[in-house]
Design a protein around this motif. Sequence first.
Motif, PDB file in Angstrom:
ATOM      1  N   SER A  57     -22.114 -13.241 -26.961  1.00  0.00           N
ATOM      2  CA  SER A  57     -22.255 -13.583 -25.551  1.00  0.00           C
ATOM      3  C   SER A  57     -22.846 -12.379 -24.817  1.00  0.00           C
ATOM      4  O   SER A  57     -22.174 -11.367 -24.620  1.00  0.00           O
ATOM      5  N   LYS A  58     -24.097 -12.498 -24.421  1.00  0.00           N
ATOM      6  CA  LYS A  58     -24.792 -11.387 -23.761  1.00  0.00           C
ATOM      7  C   LYS A  58     -24.048 -10.935 -22.500  1.00  0.00           C
ATOM      8  O   LYS A  58     -23.874  -9.742 -22.265  1.00  0.00           O
ATOM      9  N   ASP A  59     -23.592 -11.876 -21.687  1.00  0.00           N
ATOM     10  CA  ASP A  59     -22.881 -11.535 -20.458  1.00  0.00           C
ATOM     11  C   ASP A  59     -21.562 -10.819 -20.748  1.00  0.00           C
ATOM     12  O   ASP A  59     -21.209  -9.838 -20.089  1.00  0.00           O
ATOM     13  N   GLU A  60     -20.827 -11.309 -21.724  1.00  0.00           N
ATOM     14  CA  GLU A  60     -19.539 -10.698 -22.071  1.00  0.00           C
ATOM     15  C   GLU A  60     -19.749  -9.304 -22.658  1.00  0.00           C
ATOM     16  O   GLU A  60     -19.015  -8.367 -22.337  1.00  0.00           O
ATOM     17  N   LEU A  61     -20.751  -9.154 -23.510  1.00  0.00           N
ATOM     18  CA  LEU A  61     -21.055  -7.854 -24.084  1.00  0.00           C
ATOM     19  C   LEU A  61     -21.410  -6.851 -22.982  1.00  0.00           C
ATOM     20  O   LEU A  61     -20.925  -5.724 -22.984  1.00  0.00           O
ATOM     21  N   GLN A  62     -22.218  -7.273 -22.025  1.00  0.00           N
ATOM     22  CA  GLN A  62     -22.588  -6.388 -20.924  1.00  0.00           C
ATOM     23  C   GLN A  62     -21.372  -6.001 -20.085  1.00  0.00           C
ATOM     24  O   GLN A  62     -21.213  -4.859 -19.681  1.00  0.00           O
ATOM     25  N   ARG A  63     -20.471  -6.949 -19.856  1.00  0.00           N
ATOM     26  CA  ARG A  63     -19.248  -6.669 -19.094  1.00  0.00           C
ATOM     27  C   ARG A  63     -18.401  -5.610 -19.804  1.00  0.00           C
ATOM     28  O   ARG A  63     -17.920  -4.668 -19.186  1.00  0.00           O
ATOM     29  N   VAL A  64     -18.236  -5.755 -21.117  1.00  0.00           N
ATOM     30  CA  VAL A  64     -17.441  -4.797 -21.891  1.00  0.00           C
ATOM     31  C   VAL A  64     -18.109  -3.424 -21.879  1.00  0.00           C
ATOM     32  O   VAL A  64     -17.438  -2.397 -21.695  1.00  0.00           O
ATOM     33  N   LEU A  65     -19.417  -3.392 -22.067  1.00  0.00           N
ATOM     34  CA  LEU A  65     -20.131  -2.116 -22.046  1.00  0.00           C
ATOM     35  C   LEU A  65     -20.017  -1.437 -20.690  1.00  0.00           C
ATOM     36  O   LEU A  65     -19.788  -0.223 -20.615  1.00  0.00           O
ATOM     37  N   ASP A  66     -20.183  -2.192 -19.612  1.00  0.00           N
ATOM     38  CA  ASP A  66     -20.078  -1.631 -18.272  1.00  0.00           C
ATOM     39  C   ASP A  66     -18.676  -1.085 -18.011  1.00  0.00           C
ATOM     40  O   ASP A  66     -18.515  -0.010 -17.437  1.00  0.00           O
ATOM     41  N   LYS A  67     -17.672  -1.824 -18.436  1.00  0.00           N
ATOM     42  CA  LYS A  67     -16.291  -1.392 -18.226  1.00  0.00           C
ATOM     43  C   LYS A  67     -16.021  -0.088 -18.979  1.00  0.00           C
ATOM     44  O   LYS A  67     -15.433   0.852 -18.432  1.00  0.00           O
ATOM     45  N   ASN A  68     -16.460  -0.002 -20.209  1.00  0.00           N
ATOM     46  CA  ASN A  68     -16.236   1.200 -21.005  1.00  0.00           C
ATOM     47  C   ASN A  68     -17.075   2.370 -20.522  1.00  0.00           C
ATOM     48  O   ASN A  68     -16.645   3.514 -20.609  1.00  0.00           O
ATOM     49  N   SER A  70     -17.811   3.040 -17.425  1.00  0.00           N
ATOM     50  CA  SER A  70     -17.151   3.608 -16.264  1.00  0.00           C
ATOM     51  C   SER A  70     -15.885   4.380 -16.661  1.00  0.00           C
ATOM     52  O   SER A  70     -15.551   5.389 -16.053  1.00  0.00           O
ATOM     53  N   VAL A  71     -15.201   3.936 -17.684  1.00  0.00           N
ATOM     54  CA  VAL A  71     -13.996   4.619 -18.157  1.00  0.00           C
ATOM     55  C   VAL A  71     -14.357   5.948 -18.801  1.00  0.00           C
ATOM     56  O   VAL A  71     -13.659   6.948 -18.652  1.00  0.00           O
ATOM     57  N   MET A  72     -15.481   5.982 -19.517  1.00  0.00           N
ATOM     58  CA  MET A  72     -15.880   7.165 -20.268  1.00  0.00           C
ATOM     59  C   MET A  72     -16.730   8.130 -19.432  1.00  0.00           C
ATOM     60  O   MET A  72     -17.083   9.201 -19.907  1.00  0.00           O
ATOM     61  N   SER A  73     -17.015   7.774 -18.202  1.00  0.00           N
ATOM     62  CA  SER A  73     -17.849   8.615 -17.351  1.00  0.00           C
ATOM     63  C   SER A  73     -17.183   9.971 -17.125  1.00  0.00           C
ATOM     64  O   SER A  73     -15.990  10.071 -16.867  1.00  0.00           O
ATOM     65  N   LEU A  74     -17.979  11.014 -17.200  1.00  0.00           N
ATOM     66  CA  LEU A  74     -17.459  12.372 -17.027  1.00  0.00           C
ATOM     67  C   LEU A  74     -17.634  12.866 -15.594  1.00  0.00           C
ATOM     68  O   LEU A  74     -17.427  14.043 -15.329  1.00  0.00           O
ATOM     69  N   ASP A  75     -18.000  12.009 -14.681  1.00  0.00           N
ATOM     70  CA  ASP A  75     -18.231  12.408 -13.281  1.00  0.00           C
ATOM     71  C   ASP A  75     -16.998  12.940 -12.631  1.00  0.00           C
ATOM     72  O   ASP A  75     -15.923  12.632 -12.743  1.00  0.00           O
TER      73      ASP A  75
END
Length: 75
Positions: A57-68, A70-75
């Motif tokens: 599911s392209k939409d679901e994959l993008q949602r998971v990638l976006d969520k991760n 933001s969690v892994m962001s070093l900002d």
Amino acid sequence: MTFKRGRKNSLGQVVTKDNYYCMNYIRYGKQYCDSHHVGARELQEAIFNDLEYILNSKDELQRVLDKNKSVMSLD
């Protein structure tokens, strides 16, 4: 959850299956957990089914990638 390998008897017959057990149940008893274990095979199947759904599911994959992301962001 903690993994416990099943065992076989001296004839090689399965006595208990591989399971994941609730640590609250192990430590504190049934007053802390109603569901004491989950079969390893059933849990593995559920995880693989979820991963397959996400990957297909392209939409679901993008949602998971976006969520991760933001969690892994070093900002």
